[in-house]
Enzyme design. Sequence first.
Site, PDB file in Angstrom:
ATOM      1  N   ALA A   8      49.109 -14.090 -13.507  1.00  0.00           N
ATOM      2  CA  ALA A   8      49.326 -13.098 -12.439  1.00  0.00           C
ATOM      3  C   ALA A   8      49.094 -11.678 -12.953  1.00  0.00           C
ATOM      4  CB  ALA A   8      50.752 -13.238 -11.903  1.00  0.00           C
ATOM      5  N   PRO A   9      48.796 -10.752 -12.037  1.00  0.00           N
ATOM      6  CA  PRO A   9      48.559  -9.360 -12.406  1.00  0.00           C
ATOM      7  C   PRO A   9      49.828  -8.512 -12.322  1.00  0.00           C
ATOM      8  CG  PRO A   9      47.981  -9.652 -10.130  1.00  0.00           C
ATOM      9  CD  PRO A   9      48.546 -10.972 -10.592  1.00  0.00           C
ATOM     10  N   TRP A  10      49.687  -7.212 -12.612  1.00  0.00           N
ATOM     11  CA  TRP A  10      50.843  -6.322 -12.710  1.00  0.00           C
ATOM     12  C   TRP A  10      51.124  -5.538 -11.446  1.00  0.00           C
ATOM     13  CZ3 TRP A  10      48.490  -1.988 -11.328  1.00  0.00           C
ATOM     14  CH2 TRP A  10      47.177  -1.759 -11.747  1.00  0.00           C
ATOM     15  N   CYS A  56      45.000  -5.023  -4.036  1.00  0.00           N
ATOM     16  CA  CYS A  56      43.662  -5.620  -3.940  1.00  0.00           C
ATOM     17  C   CYS A  56      43.076  -5.498  -2.541  1.00  0.00           C
ATOM     18  CB  CYS A  56      43.722  -7.072  -4.381  1.00  0.00           C
ATOM     19  SG  CYS A  56      45.013  -7.993  -3.543  1.00  0.00           S
ATOM     20  N   GLU A 104      35.679  -1.465  -8.070  1.00  0.00           N
ATOM     21  CA  GLU A 104      37.111  -1.433  -7.771  1.00  0.00           C
ATOM     22  C   GLU A 104      37.779  -0.390  -8.671  1.00  0.00           C
ATOM     23  OE1 GLU A 104      39.562  -4.896  -8.774  1.00  0.00           O
ATOM     24  OE2 GLU A 104      40.529  -4.707  -6.827  1.00  0.00           O
ATOM     25  N   GLU A 158      42.107 -15.709  -7.091  1.00  0.00           N
ATOM     26  CA  GLU A 158      42.321 -14.548  -6.207  1.00  0.00           C
ATOM     27  C   GLU A 158      41.903 -13.324  -6.994  1.00  0.00           C
ATOM     28  OE1 GLU A 158      43.197 -14.527  -3.163  1.00  0.00           O
ATOM     29  OE2 GLU A 158      44.323 -16.360  -2.775  1.00  0.00           O
ATOM     30  N   SER A 212      41.612  -9.493 -11.929  1.00  0.00           N
ATOM     31  CA  SER A 212      40.306  -8.876 -11.722  1.00  0.00           C
ATOM     32  C   SER A 212      39.203  -9.931 -11.703  1.00  0.00           C
ATOM     33  CB  SER A 212      40.042  -7.873 -12.840  1.00  0.00           C
ATOM     34  OG  SER A 212      40.029  -8.541 -14.082  1.00  0.00           O
ATOM     35  N   LYS A 231      52.199 -17.160 -16.326  1.00  0.00           N
ATOM     36  CA  LYS A 231      52.096 -16.028 -17.254  1.00  0.00           C
ATOM     37  C   LYS A 231      51.922 -14.750 -16.453  1.00  0.00           C
ATOM     38  CE  LYS A 231      48.873 -13.825 -19.346  1.00  0.00           C
ATOM     39  NZ  LYS A 231      49.494 -12.482 -19.306  1.00  0.00           N
TER      40      LYS A 231
HETATM   41  P1  NAD Z   1      43.558  -8.510 -15.041  1.00  0.00           P
HETATM   42  O1  NAD Z   1      42.449  -9.376 -14.584  1.00  0.00           O
HETATM   43  O2  NAD Z   1      43.277  -7.529 -16.118  1.00  0.00           O
HETATM   44  O3  NAD Z   1      44.782  -9.383 -15.552  1.00  0.00           O
HETATM   45  C1  NAD Z   1      45.376 -10.361 -14.730  1.00  0.00           C
HETATM   46  C2  NAD Z   1      46.132 -11.332 -15.601  1.00  0.00           C
HETATM   47  O4  NAD Z   1      45.196 -12.030 -16.437  1.00  0.00           O
HETATM   48  C3  NAD Z   1      47.150 -10.706 -16.548  1.00  0.00           C
HETATM   49  O5  NAD Z   1      48.280 -11.543 -16.635  1.00  0.00           O
HETATM   50  C4  NAD Z   1      46.420 -10.707 -17.887  1.00  0.00           C
HETATM   51  O6  NAD Z   1      47.275 -10.740 -19.012  1.00  0.00           O
HETATM   52  C5  NAD Z   1      45.655 -12.001 -17.774  1.00  0.00           C
HETATM   53  N1  NAD Z   1      44.482 -12.102 -18.647  1.00  0.00           N
HETATM   54  C6  NAD Z   1      43.734 -11.099 -19.178  1.00  0.00           C
HETATM   55  N2  NAD Z   1      42.751 -11.622 -19.941  1.00  0.00           N
HETATM   56  C7  NAD Z   1      42.878 -12.974 -19.882  1.00  0.00           C
HETATM   57  C8  NAD Z   1      42.164 -14.050 -20.446  1.00  0.00           C
HETATM   58  N3  NAD Z   1      41.111 -13.845 -21.243  1.00  0.00           N
HETATM   59  N4  NAD Z   1      42.567 -15.313 -20.179  1.00  0.00           N
HETATM   60  C9  NAD Z   1      43.635 -15.551 -19.359  1.00  0.00           C
HETATM   61  N5  NAD Z   1      44.354 -14.546 -18.805  1.00  0.00           N
HETATM   62  C10 NAD Z   1      43.977 -13.276 -19.043  1.00  0.00           C
HETATM   63  O7  NAD Z   1      44.108  -7.810 -13.714  1.00  0.00           O
HETATM   64  P2  NAD Z   1      45.237  -6.718 -13.615  1.00  0.00           P
HETATM   65  O8  NAD Z   1      44.673  -5.450 -14.152  1.00  0.00           O
HETATM   66  O9  NAD Z   1      46.514  -7.252 -14.153  1.00  0.00           O
HETATM   67  O10 NAD Z   1      45.417  -6.621 -12.015  1.00  0.00           O
HETATM   68  C11 NAD Z   1      44.568  -5.921 -11.203  1.00  0.00           C
HETATM   69  C12 NAD Z   1      43.502  -6.831 -10.604  1.00  0.00           C
HETATM   70  O11 NAD Z   1      44.108  -7.895  -9.896  1.00  0.00           O
HETATM   71  C13 NAD Z   1      42.635  -6.119  -9.598  1.00  0.00           C
HETATM   72  O12 NAD Z   1      41.293  -6.505  -9.801  1.00  0.00           O
HETATM   73  C14 NAD Z   1      43.130  -6.641  -8.268  1.00  0.00           C
HETATM   74  O13 NAD Z   1      42.199  -6.582  -7.216  1.00  0.00           O
HETATM   75  C15 NAD Z   1      43.492  -8.028  -8.616  1.00  0.00           C
HETATM   76  N6  NAD Z   1      44.427  -8.592  -7.639  1.00  0.00           N
HETATM   77  C16 NAD Z   1      43.957  -9.502  -6.738  1.00  0.00           C
HETATM   78  C17 NAD Z   1      44.815 -10.032  -5.787  1.00  0.00           C
HETATM   79  C18 NAD Z   1      44.328 -11.031  -4.762  1.00  0.00           C
HETATM   80  O14 NAD Z   1      45.154 -11.596  -4.067  1.00  0.00           O
HETATM   81  N7  NAD Z   1      43.031 -11.269  -4.657  1.00  0.00           N
HETATM   82  C19 NAD Z   1      46.155  -9.655  -5.764  1.00  0.00           C
HETATM   83  C20 NAD Z   1      46.600  -8.734  -6.701  1.00  0.00           C
HETATM   84  C21 NAD Z   1      45.726  -8.209  -7.647  1.00  0.00           C
END
Ligand code: NAD
Length: 511
Positions: A158-160, A295, A394, A261, A238, A184
């Site tokens: 999940a994201p932050w 998002c 984005e 997502e 992302s 995670k």
């Molecule tokens: P991110 O992609 O950088 O990280 C998301 C998660 O992935 C974090 O827990 C991170 O630790 C983990 N991660 C990073 N590298 C990884 C790897 N190599 N293997 C497995 N896990 C890994 O995204 P972010 O910066 O935390 O959040 C922002 C992004 O999330 C934006 O792009 C936003 O649009 C997206 N988002 C999408 C939705 C949706 O419903 N579509 C909802 C919320 C956020």
Amino acid sequence: MGNRFQVRDRFAEGAQFIGGRSRPGTSGRLHAVVNPATGEDIHAYELAGPADVDDAVAAAHAAFPGWAGTTPGGRSDALHRLADVLAAQADDFAYAESLQCGKPIKLSTEFDVPGTVDNAAFFAGAARRLDGASTGEYSGDHTSSVRREPIGVVGSVAPWNYPLQMAAWKILPAVAAGNTVVLKPAELTPFTSLMFARAAQEAGVPDGVINIVTGAGPDAGERLVGHPDVAMTSFTGSTAVGRRVAAIATAAVPVKRLHLELGGKAPFLVFDDADLEAAVHGAVAASLINGGQDCTAATRAYVQRPLYDAFVAGVADLMATVRLGDPFDEATDLGPLISHAHRDRVAGFVDRARGYARVVTGGESPGGDWKNGAFYRPTLITDAAQDSEIVQSEVFGPVLAVLPFDSDDEGVRLANDTPYGLAASAWSRDVYRTGRAVREIRAGCVWVNDHIPIISEMPHGGYKASGFGKDMSAYSFDEYTQLKHVMYDNTAVARKDWHRTVFGDRQHSRP
Ligand code: NAD
């Protein structure tokens, strides 16, 4: 705001929740969670390493048969109790969410936490409605039925930006359907996911059903995504990381179910008969909610030429009224962004845009009292080309680009002209114009004369580079269950009619 507790005390036993027990991570690396409003450390915790992920997956694996075998009513009862525990701890959740994210307390209190309670209540009910197709004699000689079964251990990442809601969206449909989960969360925002898992334990969800590993993406995340005992990977984040996650998950043995997502770049399409005041208010709210770190946030407004100048002036004026400040002040509209690094990334997009577009308002961090926080002012950009970075990429910050369009055809075409397809809105008083936008915009959600609201009963998910699969709603069960066709022979005949396609001649003929 009542419940300001000491995060350090609450997570003194460690920031992993595995098999119903809190413990420290074993990676040997500490991660300091920073208050983005002040730049001060909140709490440093030991990150999960691969061994912690293995333990969490083992705990989830061990818990799966018992939880999958629990009646839908039993799972429903536990989730109803979880909704009650979450509601009783609402102030704590709102406090922790605002502390780790910097989001205004009114947003945590009125959106993140009640949304999560409602999600838990929704999935408590939905757990009893895992429907399949009707049973019937489709071949004439057999009775067919469909069983909807859980998949096994779900590994979620999940994201932050909405840590509590993302934890809820990942965990609730999965466990309602009888799966067990290892989640995670983002390393920047571990606290409310851990509190969610503890609340579930308090509500009577058996140990091992919900496990939280708080670690870094490249080690804990990749270990989880590629783990052979994880039957499904559910990722929100992302598009770039999603592609990597997909590559690891699909290369893993055995083949995994995948739900992605991903990012968004939502268009906000204003036709020339729209209610201008409503569109201006909608655009400012939808571009600045959660600091634009949403998002589905409105990021590109396309405004038909007759309304363009008034729309730009209205948005600039309204953005100037947005109050930036302490997330815990009830009067604050806009808190800091999630981190100083992310603030600098957002500022980079805007600074590069100065070379090819006009920054009408914002485009800077405030000084004074807020100079140590990751703040960034509401920013309005005009005169950017459709193919420019600020319109195509984005940004994930409080930045709105506005572009004019002439014909309805052009507006709909521009709305579709990015790789993303998560959400969009269309603004008009004419049902035929909005109806066309609804049909032709390639996105998982299209709002008409609004932009942002979500509800537990309706699906959320992307088209195109925004991913596939649905969160929330009963549709999410299509991700978190698998269908089994069961076919019962009704003839009791040893040598069946169809056997002659393999040996001998027809034994009996149909009437
Ligand atoms: P991110 O992609 O950088 O990280 C998301 C998660 O992935 C974090 O827990 C991170 O630790 C983990 N991660 C990073 N590298 C990884 C790897 N190599 N293997 C497995 N896990 C890994 O995204 P972010 O910066 O935390 O959040 C922002 C992004 O999330 C934006 O792009 C936003 O649009 C997206 N988002 C999408 C939705 C949706 O419903 N579509 C909802 C919320 C956020």
